[in-house]
Motif scaffolding. Structure first.
Motif, PDB file in Angstrom:
ATOM      1  N   PHE A 233     126.205  36.864  20.296  1.00 43.11           N
ATOM      2  CA  PHE A 233     125.454  35.618  20.456  1.00 43.11           C
ATOM      3  C   PHE A 233     124.417  35.641  19.664  1.00 43.11           C
ATOM      4  CE2 PHE A 233     128.059  35.960  24.376  1.00 43.11           C
ATOM      5  CZ  PHE A 233     128.456  34.542  24.582  1.00 43.11           C
TER       6      PHE A 233
ATOM      7  N   HIS B 248     120.530  33.313  22.911  1.00 46.39           N
ATOM      8  CA  HIS B 248     120.862  33.080  24.219  1.00 46.39           C
ATOM      9  C   HIS B 248     120.568  31.725  24.798  1.00 46.39           C
ATOM     10  CE1 HIS B 248     116.643  33.968  24.954  1.00 46.39           C
ATOM     11  NE2 HIS B 248     116.737  33.744  26.266  1.00 46.39           N
TER      12      HIS B 248
ATOM     13  N   ASN C 151     118.227  27.764  28.417  1.00 48.12           N
ATOM     14  CA  ASN C 151     118.953  28.953  28.368  1.00 48.12           C
ATOM     15  C   ASN C 151     120.531  28.731  28.574  1.00 48.12           C
ATOM     16  OD1 ASN C 151     116.941  30.766  27.967  1.00 48.12           O
ATOM     17  ND2 ASN C 151     116.671  30.993  30.193  1.00 48.12           N
TER      18      ASN C 151
ATOM     19  N   TYR D 118     128.202  31.036  29.203  1.00 45.06           N
ATOM     20  CA  TYR D 118     128.196  32.462  28.880  1.00 45.06           C
ATOM     21  C   TYR D 118     129.625  32.988  29.019  1.00 45.06           C
ATOM     22  CZ  TYR D 118     126.971  37.189  27.843  1.00 45.06           C
ATOM     23  OH  TYR D 118     126.965  38.436  27.332  1.00 45.06           O
TER      24      TYR D 118
ATOM     25  N   LEU E 153     124.534  40.507  22.113  1.00 42.93           N
ATOM     26  CA  LEU E 153     123.436  39.808  22.200  1.00 42.93           C
ATOM     27  C   LEU E 153     122.596  39.926  21.105  1.00 42.93           C
ATOM     28  CD1 LEU E 153     122.302  36.954  23.197  1.00 42.93           C
ATOM     29  CD2 LEU E 153     121.228  38.149  25.200  1.00 42.93           C
TER      30      LEU E 153
ATOM     31  N   LEU F  52     118.324  37.148  31.539  1.00 37.91           N
ATOM     32  CA  LEU F  52     119.383  37.840  30.941  1.00 37.91           C
ATOM     33  C   LEU F  52     120.132  38.146  32.348  1.00 37.91           C
ATOM     34  CD1 LEU F  52     118.266  40.415  28.369  1.00 37.91           C
ATOM     35  CD2 LEU F  52     119.659  38.271  28.079  1.00 37.91           C
TER      36      LEU F  52
END
Length: 1200
Positions: A631, A634, A644, A650, A670, A682
């Motif tokens: 990624f 994010h 986000n 995700y 990430l 996260l």
């Protein structure tokens, strides 16, 4: 002259010249005399047969016993007048896509269609219909007649005694008699044989299923009468979904399916076996599992089942590219596979058809005859129902599917699978079996990468292990490491800024780390098209392929481009991507040309692309796993804001990591370029639940017009069956029961006499008065000037329960955001309270109404020092006085709270309380003696209320108060409260019944107001008339795929009649182009007036929608950003040249032109409908002009 030589020819010529009886000399008369032919009276026009012969078979041997004549339902039914499956097939050219003129087939789950002939027959069929004995037997003018009574007597004599003709078998009775199966079968056959000798053939009645031999074979629900154990049918309830247990292995799977429709070369997982078992039972199945878990196995088995049953399966996908990929995959397995897109049909007669959901919706609305043979519809990626722009399409398709079609839904894991399954089951009246697994075939391990090239290239920290545990210690280490690196960085630059060189070194360092740790191939999700291209450009020095692999890439690339014209092979994007692919680096996003995207996908699947920069669309659908997923960030921009990633987004992308059978774990990395993201961002992204599936249903004009055109289906039915209304629909049975109870109770109440009419009027006006009073008091309590007046010690007038119109002293004001303000007040009360436990508590409104009567206008306390403290809301304040009393509120409240404790109950009140109560008592006495002694605040004058609407509301409340006052003399009667209680109870029940009826009606639907508003729009623009009959304009709009109102207006105002095909194509591009461009679009001079006319018509429609308060669809915005590009393309310019006219990426342009072709087809269909052959030919020319070269190159997936 040679032709007329000879005697014969000479005679013919002479006769021709000289004969005066030829027609030219004796023309036919204007009116030909009619010749009478009595035989014409015997001629009967042809009409469809109303009966047919069907075989009656032995249920054991299948032997044909006899042929019986039965009535045919839907005689004369065809695609233009009936929704029945028994209607005539449509035209041969319309079998696949249907026609907008057709009726759709009757949707499954809807109540049976009672329209047409069946309704007329139902009206005629009346039980116990007696005409009496005074019927005439001789018609006027006849010598003799006919007595029907004699026929009835003879019929009764001939009719045999009724025998038990039921073919149902009482299994319980057979078990009690200990009969085996062969015995009762023999008994049943012998009974049938004896019955056949007595009962005439014409009395044999067969159910509708036995109408054709083919129907007997094809109908899976058909059961012979001998085994019809129960005739009970499922009624609606909220339990239409069942979760299948997949925790235990299935040991006897092969015994349950001894002859499977398809064999698999690997051992199936439990969830796959359970799904296959349900498919064999022809059940609805909903499979929710992670990416790469093996959901496609379920789809493949359903396709195999339909091939075995000689039926059809339709596989729907959310995007066209995924349809092409699935076509290639399934073609390898099943051979007999077809593909239907907007501009292409490959083998439309195949047993398995692949298409997007929009194509299937169009086929269902257009009554495609493919639906007749359809056994399964597979919805891949059904969680796409959450998509705000297109999610409603899935709902419409599920609602429209006929009841003989079995639904299979495949989805990523979502929290509310049971809720969606419950909706589908209740809509189609079929149970849905949910098979959900959270198990990943290849567990994921999530890392944070803090490296920035150089010595830090190996800085990677495990954040979430394979068991899903968040490692807080490693997160803190990553934060510390990033801080160390930032401390060593050169000072002076912005703290969180990452330059292009630093970004390049980060990627080079990471690629080196991945190569050394054998983590290739990699998908790097970069959630921006421009960043994808920038990353590829920055890595020109990176080479990941060997010489052999480079040769393979080059050969494959050149083979794929061979079908393009030479100028198209030298487009900059082609050259850049060719160089990158040879080095093992690819890019995949919507700006890439479709053929290049397919090349990238195929090379990636073959392991020749080691690093792929992709956007979110790559994670959709096809199983293209990698060893590692990266990624880039994010965060993503969703068109409105930078936010986000959601957990579902995700997981969908991260799920591409880990190849089943190749990797022990999937690696997800990430990148932390500037800083490490906060743990609070996260943790929910990595471990949170995906978003719940929510309805995105919208009511399109085309749906409204289609329902009004065919009349059999109501728009309210479509709305009621939508996912949006599902929760409300679940409440209907309860609401219906409550309505029945309320109506039954109302029937027991005595009717009100005429002498109570004034009290009914008093009730109605009082309710309206208090409703408006509550509204204005809520508003007033929020005004700053009023809040200044409502301080401690202010005297106000309140009404709460039986505290009618009492003077009260304000002791405390408690205001909580989001809740109503609570006022604590002290009021006078009787010293010795009477117990009114026998009187029922009729509710706050009842006492509010009583407070308006003269009997309760003033309060006269009994005894001395009687008082109480109440908590009231703004709605219970009747008036605010100008009087204040100095009080020590805290002391009074503490004293009161202490005296509420049981052991201090008899303690006398404190001195300050007695003082205040005495002052209030004196004020109350003065007020009772002279109401003018207390002055009240005038809300509309003395307090500065700015809003005119609120002033008008205050004046209206005063007006209602005067109306109530005019009827108050009628309340000054003996036994008023007893009489008014009867009125109150009856009127309250009537209102309650009205509310329940409203809740049980279509008017309670969430979308009903928007439906009414859109009807007004259609009526105002003449798409429907005053009786809601669809006009020609409306019928044209029904045939549009999108922008139905705007395109119809453009066609019928003759906008296109004087334009060239290229100009028409360019103008219509404004309807389909969605992307943003920098600056103002370039519009050729000849088209400026047309663009202005376009915008004017669009503004007229938008203004009408705003006037009627109808919901405006997002696609209503015009965007002429590609007008010049499309104009030049339609004038046959090469693609390379038109690319110089815009900064829009190649893939976006191709997508726009492909969608434009669909719009041109819609306009062409409308031109045929209104009889405009000139416009029709222009549309064909425009479509031909744009369908060429690289824009409409056939998909590589279809070139097998």
């Amino acid at each position: 002259m040679n032709n007329i030589r000879g005697e014969d020819n000479h005679e013919k010529l002479t006769s021709y010249i000289q004969n005066p009886d030829i027609s030219i000399h004796d023309p036919l008369p204007d009116v030909l005399p009619r010749k009478f032919d009595e035989l014409l009276l015997l001629h009967i026009p042809k009409c469809p047969g109303s009966t047919k012969l069907i075989p009656r078979r032995d249920f054991v041997t299948g032997e044909i016993l006899e042929f019986i004549e039965v009535d045919i339902e839907d005689v004369g039914a065809n695609a233009n007048n009936s929704m029945s499956m028994q209607r005539e097939p449509g035209l041969l050219e319309e079998i696949t896509r249907g026609s907008p003129m057709n009726f759709p087939f009757w949707p499954g789950g809807f109540d049976a269609d009672t329209s047409g002939q069946s309704l007329e027959m139902a009206k005629m069929n009346v039980d116990n219909f007696e005409l009496g004995d005074k019927l005439l037997t001789i018609p006027p003018g006849f010598a003799s007649g006919h007595d029907f009574a004699l026929d009835k007597t003879k019929l009764e004599e001939r009719t045999p005694e009724p025998t038990s003709a039921t073919n149902n078998v009482n299994l319980l009775e057979n078990l009690e008699q200990d009969l085996d199966v062969q015995q009762w079968l023999q008994m049943t056959r012998s009974e049938a044989e004896t019955t056949d000798t007595h009962v005439p053939q014409r009395d044999l009645k067969f159910p509708a299923e036995f109408k054709d031999v083919d129907d007997e074979i094809m109908n899976s629900d058909l059961k012979p009468d001998v085994l019809n154990i129960s005739n009970s049918t499922n009624t609606f309830n909220s339990d239409w979904a069942e979760m299948v247990d997949i925790s235990q292995p299935i040991s006897n799977f092969k015994e349950q399916i001894p002859c499977p429709a398809m064999e698999f070369p690997f051992e199936l997982d439990v969830f796959q076996k359970q799904a296959i078992l349900k498919l064999e039972q022809r059940q609805y199945v909903f499979v929710a599992a992670h990416t790469s878990a093996g959901k496609t196995v379920v789809a493949e088995y359903a396709i195999a089942l339909s091939k075995r049953d000689l039926t059809r399966t339709i596989y729907t996908s959310p995007i066209k590219a995924l349809s092409n990929q699935k076509y290639r995959d399934f073609r390898k397995t099943f051979k007999d596979v077809g593909l239907i897109t907007g501009d292409l049909q490959i083998e439309p007669t195949a047993s398995c058809l692949i298409m997007t959901t929009e194509i299937l919706r169009s086929m269902l609305y257009c009554g495609s005859d493919i639906t007749r043979d359809l056994e399964y519809v597979i919805f891949d990626e059904v969680h796409y129902i959450n998509n705000p722009e297109r999610g409603h399409v899935w709902e419409e398709v599920i609602i429209l599917l006929p009841d003989h079609v079995n639904i299979i839904m495949l989805s990523a894991t979502v929290p509310n699978t049971m809720e969606l399954a419950d909706w589908v089951g209740s809509t189609k009246k079929r149970k849905v079996y949910v098979i959900s697994t959270l198990k990943r075939p290849v567990p994921l391990m999530h890392y944070l990468y803090t490296g920035a090239g150089g010595k830090s290239r190996d800085d990677i920290f495990l954040l979430v292990d394979a068991q899903g545990k968040f490692l807080q210690g490693n997160y803190e280490k990553a934060v510390e490491r990033k801080k160390e690196m930032q401390g060593k960085a050169k000072p002076g630059g912005p703290k969180n800024y990452v330059g292009s060189k630093q970004d390049q070194s980060t990627w080079i360092g990471l690629i080196d780390f991945l190569k050394r740790n054998n983590k290739m191939p990699v998908v790097a999700f970069t959630l921006s098209r421009n960043r994808c291209d920038a990353n590829v450009a920055a890595l020109q020095s990176v080479d990941l392929n060997t010489a052999v692999e480079k040769g393979a890439v080059q050969k494959f690339f050149l083979q794929c481009l061979a079908k393009l014209k030479p100028p198209d092979r030298s487009i900059p994007q082609v050259l850049v991507l060719k160089d990158a692919l040879e080095r093992g680096i690819g890019v995949h996003h919507s700006g890439i040309l479709p053929i290049l995207k397919e090349i990238v996908e195929m090379l990636f699947q073959n392991g020749l692309v080691k690093l792929l920069f992709a956007t979110e669309t790559f994670a959709m659908g096809v199983n293209m796993p990698a060893r590692t997923v990266i990624f880039d960030s994010h965060k993503k921009f969703d068109g409105l804001e930078m936010r986000n990633l959601k957990p579902g987004e995700y997981i969908q992308m991260a799920g591409r990591a880990g190849r089943r059978g190749h990797d022990e774990n999937g690696t997800v990395i990430l990148l932390c370029k500037a800083t490490v993201p906060p743990a609070m961002e996260l943790r929910p992204m990595l471990l949170g639940l995906p978003e719940k599936l929510q309805s995105q249903f919208i009511l399109r004009y085309a749906v409204i017009l289609t329902c009004l055109r065919i009349e059999s289906i109501k728009v309210e039915d479509i709305m009621q069956f939508s996912f949006k209304e599902f929760n409300q629909k679940l409440q209907l049975p309860t609401q219906q029961k409550l309505l029945q109870l309320a109506e039954a109770k109302f029937a027991t109440l005595p009717t009100l006499g005429e002498h109570l009419e004034p009290l009914i009027y008093f009730y109605d006006k009082s309710v309206e008065y208090w409703k408006e009073k509550h509204r204005i008091m809520k508003f007033i309590a929020t005004q700053a000037k009023i809040q200044k007046e409502l301080k401690i010690g202010r005297v106000i007038v309140i009404t709460q329960n039986k505290h009618y119109n009492k003077l009260a002293i304000l002791l405390n004001v408690k205001s909580v955001p989001g809740k109503d303000t609570v006022f604590k007040v002290l009021v006078l009360d009787h010293q010795f309270k009477s117990t009114d436990s026998e009187q029922p508590n009729r509710g706050d409104l009842y006492y509010k109404i009583l407070s308006l009567t003269p009997q309760h206008k003033f309060f006269h306390p009994e005894g001395i020092n009687g008082h109480t403290i109440l908590d009231i809301k703004a709605t219970e304040i009747v008036n605010i006085t100008k009087s204040t009393i100095k009080v020590d509120a805290d002391v009074i409240i503490r004293n009161w709270e202490q005296r509420q404790i049981e052991r201090f109950k008899d303690t006398p009140p404190g001195a300050s309380v007695v003082k205040i109560v005495t002052e209030l008592y004196q004020l109350n006495e003065a007020y009772n003696a002279n109401p003018e002694s207390i002055k009240f605040i005038n809300m509309s004058k003395e307090i500065n209320v700015n809003a005119e609407s609120e002033v008008a509301m205050i004046n209206y409340v005063d007006h209602l108060g005067r109306q109530v006052g005019s009827v108050l003399p009628h309340t000054n009667i003996a036994g008023f409260e007893q009489e008014f209680a009867k009125v109150y109870e009856r009127r309250m029940l009537e209102i309650h019944i009205e509310e329940l009826r409203f809740k049980n009606s279509a008017k309670n639907l969430t979308l009903y107001p928007d439906y009414c508003n859109k009807l007004q729009v259609l009526r105002a623009l003449n798409y429907i008339d005053e009786l809601n009959e669809v006009t020609l304009k409306g019928k044209v709009a029904c045939e549009m795929g999108q922008n139905e109102l705007l395109i119809t207006e453009l066609i019928l105002c003759n906008m296109f009649n004087d334009l060239e095909p290229a100009e028409i194509a360019a103008l219509l591009s404004g309807l389909v182009f969605q992307a943003k461009i920098q600056g103002q679009p370039t519009i050729p001079e000849p088209l400026k007036e047309c663009v202005a006319a376009f915008e004017q018509i669009n503004d007229t429609i938008l203004a009408e929608e705003q006037r009627c308060q109808a919901a405006i669809e997002a696609e209503s915005n015009l965007n002429f950003g590609l007008l010049e590009v499309v104009y030049e393309w339609a004038k046959n310019k090469p693609f390379a040249e038109i690319m110089k006219l815009t900064e829009v990426q190649e893939g976006i342009i191709v997508r726009c032109i492909q969608q434009l072709d669909e719009t041109l087809r819609d306009v062409k269909t409308a031109a045929i409908r209104i009889g405009n052959p000139g416009l029709q030919s222009k549309m064909e020319e425009a479509s031909t002009a744009i369908k060429r070269d690289i824009v409409f190159t056939a998909s590589l997936y279809t070139e097998l």
